[in-house]
Design an enzyme around this catalytic site. Structure first.
Site, short mmCIF file in Angstrom:
data_model
loop_
_atom_site.label_atom_id
_atom_site.label_comp_id
_atom_site.label_asym_id
_atom_site.label_seq_id
_atom_site.Cartn_x
_atom_site.Cartn_y
_atom_site.Cartn_z
N CYS A 2 35.25 22.51 -5.32
CA CYS A 2 36.61 22.92 -5.01
C CYS A 2 37.38 21.72 -4.49
CB CYS A 2 36.71 24.04 -3.99
SG CYS A 2 35.94 25.56 -4.52
N ARG A 27 36.28 18.31 -9.17
CA ARG A 27 35.52 19.04 -8.16
C ARG A 27 35.33 20.52 -8.52
NH1 ARG A 27 35.42 16.12 -3.33
NH2 ARG A 27 34.85 18.02 -2.25
N TRP A 75 35.73 25.86 -7.85
CA TRP A 75 34.39 26.00 -8.44
C TRP A 75 33.84 27.28 -7.82
CZ3 TRP A 75 29.26 26.24 -6.84
CH2 TRP A 75 28.29 26.04 -7.85
N ASN A 101 37.41 25.14 0.65
CA ASN A 101 36.28 24.57 -0.08
C ASN A 101 35.05 24.78 0.79
OD1 ASN A 101 34.37 22.88 -1.30
ND2 ASN A 101 35.24 21.03 -0.39
N GLY A 102 34.04 25.48 0.26
CA GLY A 102 32.83 25.72 1.06
C GLY A 102 32.38 27.15 0.89
N GLU A 487 16.36 11.28 -16.59
CA GLU A 487 17.80 11.09 -16.52
C GLU A 487 18.44 11.27 -17.90
OE1 GLU A 487 19.99 11.07 -14.38
OE2 GLU A 487 21.70 9.99 -15.19
N LYS A 491 21.27 14.05 -18.74
CA LYS A 491 22.59 13.71 -19.33
C LYS A 491 22.86 14.58 -20.54
CE LYS A 491 24.08 12.08 -16.76
NZ LYS A 491 23.65 11.63 -15.50
N GLU A 494 23.39 18.45 -19.55
CA GLU A 494 24.55 18.83 -18.77
C GLU A 494 25.86 18.71 -19.54
OE1 GLU A 494 25.23 16.53 -15.19
OE2 GLU A 494 24.62 14.70 -16.18
N HIS A 510 -0.32 17.66 -22.64
CA HIS A 510 -0.76 18.73 -21.73
C HIS A 510 0.16 19.96 -21.82
CE1 HIS A 510 -3.79 16.16 -19.99
NE2 HIS A 510 -2.87 15.20 -19.92
N LYS A 609 31.69 17.81 -9.59
CA LYS A 609 31.24 16.46 -9.26
C LYS A 609 30.61 16.38 -7.87
CE LYS A 609 31.02 12.09 -10.25
NZ LYS A 609 29.95 11.80 -11.21
C1 F6R Z 1 24.34 14.47 -12.91
C2 F6R Z 1 25.04 14.49 -11.65
C3 F6R Z 1 24.45 15.28 -10.54
C4 F6R Z 1 24.54 14.48 -9.23
C5 F6R Z 1 24.05 15.33 -8.04
C6 F6R Z 1 24.02 14.54 -6.76
O1 F6R Z 1 25.01 13.69 -13.84
O2 F6R Z 1 26.06 13.89 -11.49
O3 F6R Z 1 23.14 15.65 -10.80
O4 F6R Z 1 23.78 13.34 -9.35
O5 F6R Z 1 24.89 16.44 -7.90
O6 F6R Z 1 25.29 14.08 -6.42
P1 F6R Z 1 25.50 12.90 -5.40
O7 F6R Z 1 24.91 11.68 -5.99
O8 F6R Z 1 26.98 12.80 -5.26
O9 F6R Z 1 24.81 13.30 -4.14
#
Ligand code: F6R
Length: 614
Positions: A2, A27, A75, A101-102, A487, A491, A494, A510, A609
């Protein structure tokens, strides 16, 4: 999660707020809403993106006017994304409007009590409960609005950053925070509140980061007061931000994610600036050097993070153990915080976070600190909560990362962790001078090598077009490149919504091998010299089951290029540094696949984010 933005000043608030909401949209983008006060309190809110709100306002009969206002991009937590669950929410008498937000954890109990008192609710949100609570408390105790907000927050359990507007006080906005970020911006005759500085920076670089339990009242004439729930006045320092507006724009790229992928030669370089000098033979980090005696005596390192930052931490485990010879445990912050972990005073705790606001990571840090450990933050966003609560730390200096999928923050985290491991290994005498010098030299070559990989974009795009219709994908890697496989899979899933999993290559037999057939792309990171033959065998096993192999190989590779269906060459580098290169083609591959599948690359569904709720 949010985004919040509020304005009080002399200009028309609506265009400023909508512009701010666009910057906050990363956000959350389930709905957007604005409240404006111009004698009457007008609320505009709509399910969907900020653009949907703008279209709605354009078509509405009432022109948005007022020099005080606030906006929210959501969000969803409590209540589905819908018009009625969008913020701002209003009190029963219609005088108060609130954005949040929260999560208000005890909202159900509060709601029941308010219903008993005759309140009725229009939404399913926890937020609406809070604005009704403020109304009820104001009425019951006949309090000025600032006091009513404080008294209400005393009853609240949970995380919040809120802004409140009151029809009866048209020259005042009130903000408060606990565990969710809120920044106060001080411009010329105009004042702002926002979840981060991005909507503010166009107008002023003077900000105050509010702290937990701070409540701020901002008057139109510029008077403001910050005090906590116990009524203690807090005189926070005004900070001058060094953030440029163009850093928040796409700069000619189609998407923020692509811009951020292409920024990596520069951002990796920036993360090492002043911290590495290969010709003089040193690597040093200011945040560590102040505490180096304590850190080098640590018996154990615990690294805590979430998501992509957790993958960086996993690579950190390999780096610290190999180079500094200290045992490392890597923890999901969300698990660590709830399992009564054993922490010793001589543990060295490292918390990694791009945003510096991730709720689980913040909570895990609090626990470690309560147990007396020394906590070091590796953070991107300057002034963020994690940067402020840790005992020391290093910024990664990647600049604003706006694409929801993390890319440049990952590689900058890696370069900082590598420098930390080298500094610590050298300090503890655990790395030979020759190997130390070799790694310093090779680290300096990383930005140019990343540039070379980016030139393979068209080839990677072609591979993406060949596998874009897959429903599943496997990513395999060994050693330093196992976390890169995780990773790469993250990517892909998501942003393209293809189910993907990362595995240590040897684990394939396995279980996951059962999934392999002619439709399954298997991305193999095959650059490790130390396990080359073993990786060749893994690839043969995939080929024997007709899987589609996409191999990331070194330029001098001879064998794998012959057996893989597709390969992407990357320059050779010492193994501990290889994740800094091998992740780049995986980022581009996901980007192109997602785009070809018509996905919103910068704002993937259900994600946000900055994960400020648990
Ligand atoms: C994936 C991504 C999330 C963040 C996670 C942690 O691309 O962006 O998995 O890595 O939410 O966020 P931070 O690094 O801001 O604590």
């Amino acid at each position: 999660m949010c985004g919040i933005v509020a304005y009080i000043g002399k200009k028309e608030a609506y265009p400023l707020i909508v512009d701010g909401l666009r910057k906050m949209e990363y956000r959350g983008y389930d709905s957007a809403g604005v409240a404006l006060l111009d004698q009457e309190l007008s609320i505009y809110k709509k399910k969907g993106k900020v653009q949907d709100l703008e279209n709605f306002v354009l078509n509405s009969k009432i022109k948005p006017t007022g020099t005080i206002g606030m906006g929210h991009t959501r969000w969803a937590t409590h209540g589905e994304p819908s018009d009625r669950n969008s913020h701002p929410h209003t009190s029963g008498n219609g005088d108060l409007a609130l954005i949040h937000n929260g999560i208000i954890e005890n909202y159900a109990t509060l709601k029941d009590a308010l219903i008993e008192l005759g309140h009725t609710f229009k939404s399913d949100t926890d937020t609406e409960v809070l604005v009704h609570l403020i109304e009820e408390i104001q009425k019951k105790y006949d309090l000025p609005i600032e006091e009513a907000v404080k008294k209400s927050l005393e009853k609240v359990v949970g995380a919040y950053a809120i802004v409140v507007m009151d029809k009866k006080n048209p020259d005042l906005i009130i903000g408060a925070r606990n565990s969710s970020p809120l920044v106060f911006g001080l411009g010329e005759d105009e004042f702002f509140l926002a979840s981060d500085a991005s909507p503010i920076i166009k107008y002023t670089n003077k900000v105050i980061y509010l702290e937990d339990e701070d409540v701020i009242s901002i008057h139109r004439n510029g008077e403001y007061k910050i005090s906590n729930l116990q009524n203690k006045t807090n005189n926070h320092q005004i900070k001058e931000l060094d953030l440029k507006l163009e850093e928040l724009e796409k700069g000619g790229f189609d998407h923020f994610m692509l811009k951020e992928i292409y920024q990596q030669p520069a951002t990796i370089e920036q993360s090492m600036k002043g911290r590495l000098n290969a010709s003089e033979g040193w690597a040093i980090l200011g945040g560590m050097s102040q505490h180096i005696n304590r850190i080098s005596k640590s018996k154990r390192i615990i690294m805590m993070a979430c998501g992509t930052s957790w993958h960086s931490a996993l690579i950190g485990e390999y780096l610290f153990e190999e180079i500094a010879r200290i045992p490392v445990e890597v923890e999901y912050a969300s698990e660590f915080r709830y399992r009564n972990p054993i922490i010793y005073e001589d543990d060295f705790i490292i918390a990694l976070s791009q945003s510096g606001e991730t709720a689980d990571t913040l909570a895990a840090i609090e626990i470690a600190k309560e147990k007396g450990a020394f906590v070091y933050g590796i953070v991107n966003v300057v002034g963020s909560s994690i940067a402020r609560i840790t005992d020391s730390g290093s910024y990664i200096h990647a600049g604003p990362e706006i694409g929801v999928a993390s890319t440049k923050a990952f590689t900058s985290q890696l370069s900082v962790i590598t420098l930390m491991a080298l500094y610590l290994g050298h300090e503890r005498g655990k790395i030979s001078e020759g190997y130390y010098r070799q790694l310093l030299n090779e680290l300096e070559t990383v930005p140019r090598k990343v540039e070379q990989i980016l030139k393979k974009n068209d080839h990677i795009k072609y591979i993406a077009s060949e596998i874009k219709n897959a429903s599943n994908a496997l990513y395999l890697g060994r050693g330093y490149n196992f976390p890169v496989a995780l990773e790469g899979a993250l990517k892909l899933k998501e942003i393209s919504y293809i189910h993907a999993e990362g595995y240590p290559a040897a684990e394939m037999k396995h279980g996951p091998i059962a999934l392999i057939d002619m439709y399954m792309p298997v991305v193999v990171i095959a650059t490790n010299k130390s396990a080359y033959e073993k990786i060749v065998s893994n690839i043969q096993e995939v080929k024997a089951r007709k899987g589609i192999v996409i191999a990331i190989i070194n330029e001098d590779d001879t064998m794998i290029r012959e057996i893989a269906d597709f390969f992407i060459e990357i320059p050779a580098i010492a193994e501990p540094l290889s994740p800094l290169l091998s992740v780049i083609p995986l980022q581009l591959l996901s980007y192109h696949i997602a785009l070809m599948r018509g996905c919103n690359v910068d704002q993937p569904r259900n994600l946000a984010k900055s994960v400020t709720v648990e």
